[in-house]
Design a protein around this motif. Structure first.
Motif, PDB file in Angstrom:
ATOM      1  N   GLU A  45      36.412  38.651  22.813  1.00  0.00           N
ATOM      2  CA  GLU A  45      35.391  37.705  22.329  1.00  0.00           C
ATOM      3  C   GLU A  45      34.194  37.627  23.272  1.00  0.00           C
ATOM      4  OE1 GLU A  45      35.522  36.189  19.547  1.00  0.00           O
ATOM      5  OE2 GLU A  45      37.613  35.954  18.932  1.00  0.00           O
ATOM      6  N   CYS A  46      34.366  38.068  24.517  1.00  0.00           N
ATOM      7  CA  CYS A  46      33.319  37.922  25.527  1.00  0.00           C
ATOM      8  C   CYS A  46      32.141  38.851  25.212  1.00  0.00           C
ATOM      9  CB  CYS A  46      33.881  38.226  26.910  1.00  0.00           C
ATOM     10  SG  CYS A  46      32.657  38.145  28.229  1.00  0.00           S
ATOM     11  N   VAL A  47      30.929  38.283  25.257  1.00  0.00           N
ATOM     12  CA  VAL A  47      29.731  39.067  24.942  1.00  0.00           C
ATOM     13  C   VAL A  47      28.910  39.395  26.187  1.00  0.00           C
ATOM     14  CG1 VAL A  47      29.584  38.190  22.584  1.00  0.00           C
ATOM     15  CG2 VAL A  47      28.415  36.956  24.433  1.00  0.00           C
ATOM     16  N   GLY A  48      29.423  39.003  27.352  1.00  0.00           N
ATOM     17  CA  GLY A  48      28.731  39.350  28.594  1.00  0.00           C
ATOM     18  C   GLY A  48      27.433  38.600  28.817  1.00  0.00           C
ATOM     19  N   CYS A  49      27.350  37.378  28.320  1.00  0.00           N
ATOM     20  CA  CYS A  49      26.099  36.607  28.457  1.00  0.00           C
ATOM     21  C   CYS A  49      25.909  36.021  29.847  1.00  0.00           C
ATOM     22  CB  CYS A  49      26.060  35.497  27.418  1.00  0.00           C
ATOM     23  SG  CYS A  49      27.356  34.257  27.658  1.00  0.00           S
ATOM     24  N   ARG A  50      26.945  35.955  30.634  1.00  0.00           N
ATOM     25  CA  ARG A  50      26.917  35.452  32.026  1.00  0.00           C
ATOM     26  C   ARG A  50      26.633  33.949  32.103  1.00  0.00           C
ATOM     27  NH1 ARG A  50      22.873  38.013  35.505  1.00  0.00           N
ATOM     28  NH2 ARG A  50      24.114  37.164  37.189  1.00  0.00           N
ATOM     29  N   LYS A  51      26.730  33.256  30.983  1.00  0.00           N
ATOM     30  CA  LYS A  51      26.496  31.804  31.040  1.00  0.00           C
ATOM     31  C   LYS A  51      27.597  31.098  31.836  1.00  0.00           C
ATOM     32  CE  LYS A  51      23.535  31.100  27.003  1.00  0.00           C
ATOM     33  NZ  LYS A  51      23.162  32.462  26.676  1.00  0.00           N
ATOM     34  N   CYS A  52      28.783  31.692  31.849  1.00  0.00           N
ATOM     35  CA  CYS A  52      29.866  31.115  32.660  1.00  0.00           C
ATOM     36  C   CYS A  52      29.514  31.182  34.144  1.00  0.00           C
ATOM     37  CB  CYS A  52      31.184  31.833  32.373  1.00  0.00           C
ATOM     38  SG  CYS A  52      31.081  33.635  32.498  1.00  0.00           S
ATOM     39  N   GLU A  53      28.883  32.273  34.544  1.00  0.00           N
ATOM     40  CA  GLU A  53      28.461  32.408  35.954  1.00  0.00           C
ATOM     41  C   GLU A  53      27.475  31.304  36.308  1.00  0.00           C
ATOM     42  OE1 GLU A  53      27.041  36.156  37.343  1.00  0.00           O
ATOM     43  OE2 GLU A  53      28.375  37.315  36.064  1.00  0.00           O
ATOM     44  N   MET A 190      30.929  26.027  28.859  1.00  0.00           N
ATOM     45  CA  MET A 190      29.635  26.691  28.610  1.00  0.00           C
ATOM     46  C   MET A 190      29.753  27.900  27.691  1.00  0.00           C
ATOM     47  SD  MET A 190      26.539  26.278  29.608  1.00  0.00           S
ATOM     48  CE  MET A 190      24.979  27.147  29.481  1.00  0.00           C
ATOM     49  N   CYS A 191      30.892  28.522  27.635  1.00  0.00           N
ATOM     50  CA  CYS A 191      31.041  29.829  26.978  1.00  0.00           C
ATOM     51  C   CYS A 191      30.682  29.763  25.480  1.00  0.00           C
ATOM     52  CB  CYS A 191      32.475  30.319  27.149  1.00  0.00           C
ATOM     53  SG  CYS A 191      32.783  31.909  26.357  1.00  0.00           S
ATOM     54  N   PRO A 192      29.581  30.392  25.054  1.00  0.00           N
ATOM     55  CA  PRO A 192      29.129  30.260  23.659  1.00  0.00           C
ATOM     56  C   PRO A 192      30.141  30.756  22.618  1.00  0.00           C
ATOM     57  CG  PRO A 192      27.349  31.057  25.030  1.00  0.00           C
ATOM     58  CD  PRO A 192      28.591  31.115  25.874  1.00  0.00           C
ATOM     59  N   PRO A 193      30.753  31.959  22.787  1.00  0.00           N
ATOM     60  CA  PRO A 193      31.673  32.413  21.734  1.00  0.00           C
ATOM     61  C   PRO A 193      33.094  31.873  21.903  1.00  0.00           C
ATOM     62  CG  PRO A 193      31.387  34.146  23.343  1.00  0.00           C
ATOM     63  CD  PRO A 193      30.527  33.015  23.793  1.00  0.00           C
ATOM     64  N   MET A 194      33.269  30.943  22.851  1.00  0.00           N
ATOM     65  CA  MET A 194      34.584  30.339  23.133  1.00  0.00           C
ATOM     66  C   MET A 194      35.634  31.406  23.445  1.00  0.00           C
ATOM     67  SD  MET A 194      34.655  27.002  20.686  1.00  0.00           S
ATOM     68  CE  MET A 194      34.230  27.754  19.133  1.00  0.00           C
TER      69      MET A 194
END
Ligand code: SF4
Ligand code: SF4
Ligand code: SF4
Length: 307
Positions: A45-53, A190-194
């Motif tokens: 599910e991870c899209v690599g947006c780095r919002k978690c960082e 924060m993770c957009p795609p959960m």
């Protein structure tokens, strides 16, 4: 007595083993409590947006940069490790089956069920909480860096640039934040795609098994962290072998032997702790530099270690 006074009085050698080694070791043993919580990472599910960082860095006052600055994808050209300025990082791996959709792996402290870092710590600065988190109290830490040697995932980072009050740094599983009712770790929230799910470890394992059963074409039949190193609080699902995604291949037994050997060496042979610390300091500095060199290499293939 705080850590600075402790070091200043020069009684490091005598006091360290007496201060809490046995207590630290005992805190690391024992099964996961019913209350233990963790995070399931569904890497598909991870899209690599780095919002978690960004969320992690902001939560822990490691950045004042805007979220937009994390949209820079050039960081994926090199595999990265956690360090004192980033408790979590996301790395990208090529996906031969679907080149348009690379695989992203978020890494941080795994919050082991039986953490070797806790066993290794002579003074009880690291502690396994019933809630699942492995927490750190800097005022107790004597800077021996045994935890760095013991960790099978090479997680703890050390503030080498801080000459006076260096601390060990790592993900806390947002322990203080998650003590508040209804709060999840900052990265999870924060993770957009959960792609990240926070909950009881037992529930997360059940959810992971459900997902694998429902989508055998999407996931390999392996929940990383269910058994590795005796089990971890962070659990992972992926579409291909974790060994090709930078995760170490570790047996099911808790990795406490090295940690206990360190302690036993100090206790049994009465090694002068300052000698041990000096040698360890040189070793860890070289190790840290070697690690940085390793992750500077481009992640040209999916075989590169990023943990
Ligand atoms: S991953 Fe390393 S630092 Fe984190 S709890 Fe496990 S042994 Fe300790
Ligand atoms: S759980 Fe908290 S400390 Fe750990 S990576 Fe997520 S935001 Fe950072
Ligand atoms: S916020 Fe979620 S989707 Fe974005 S990189 Fe982190 S884990 Fe992946």
């Amino acid at each position: 007595m705080n850590r600075r006074q402790f070091l200043g009085w020069g009684c490091l050698g005598a006091a360290a083993p007496l201060a809490g080694g046995r207590a630290a070791a005992s805190e690391a043993s024992g099964a996961a409590s019913d209350n233990a919580r963790g995070v399931l990472v569904d890497t598909t599910e991870c899209v690599g947006c780095r919002k978690c960082e960004w969320a992690c860095n902001r939560e822990h006052h490691l950045t004042d940069e805007p979220l937009e600055s994390y949209e820079d994808t050039s960081v994926f050209e090199q595999a990265r490790r956690m360090d004192t300025a980033a408790y979590t990082v996301v790395n990208r791996f090529d996906n031969a089956r679907n080149p348009e959709r690379p695989i992203f792996m978020k890494v941080q402290c795994m919050h082991c069920v039986k953490p070797a870092c806790v066993s290794a710590c002579l003074v009880g600065a690291l502690r396994k909480q019933d809630a699942g988190a492995v927490t750190y109290e800097g005022w107790k830490c004597i800077g021996c860096r045994y935890c760095m040697v013991a960790c099978p995932f090479e997680v703890p980072a050390y503030e080498y640039d801080n000459a006076l009050t260096p601390l060990v740094r790592k993900c806390s599983l947002c322990f203080e934040r998650t003590q508040r009712e209804g709060e999840s770790p900052a990265c999870v929230a924060m993770c957009p795609p959960m792609a990240l799910t926070f909950g009881r470890r037992s529930d997360l394992l059940a959810l992971a098994r459900e997902k694998i059963a429902a989508h055998p074409d999407r996931y390999i039949d392996h929940v990383y962290g269910e058994h590795e190193a005796g089990g971890t609080s962070w659990l992972y699902l992926a579409e291909r072998s974790f060994a090709t995604l930078g995760f170490p291949t570790i047996g099911d037994a808790p990795v406490q032997e090295l940690a206990e050997t360190i302690q036993h060496s100090v206790f049994k042979f009465g090694l002068p702790p300052l000698m041990v610390l000096g040698a360890l300091g040189l070793f860890m500095k070289a190790f840290d530099e070697a690690g940085k060199d390793a992750v500077r290499k481009p992640a040209a293939s999916g075989e590169e270690s990023a943990v």
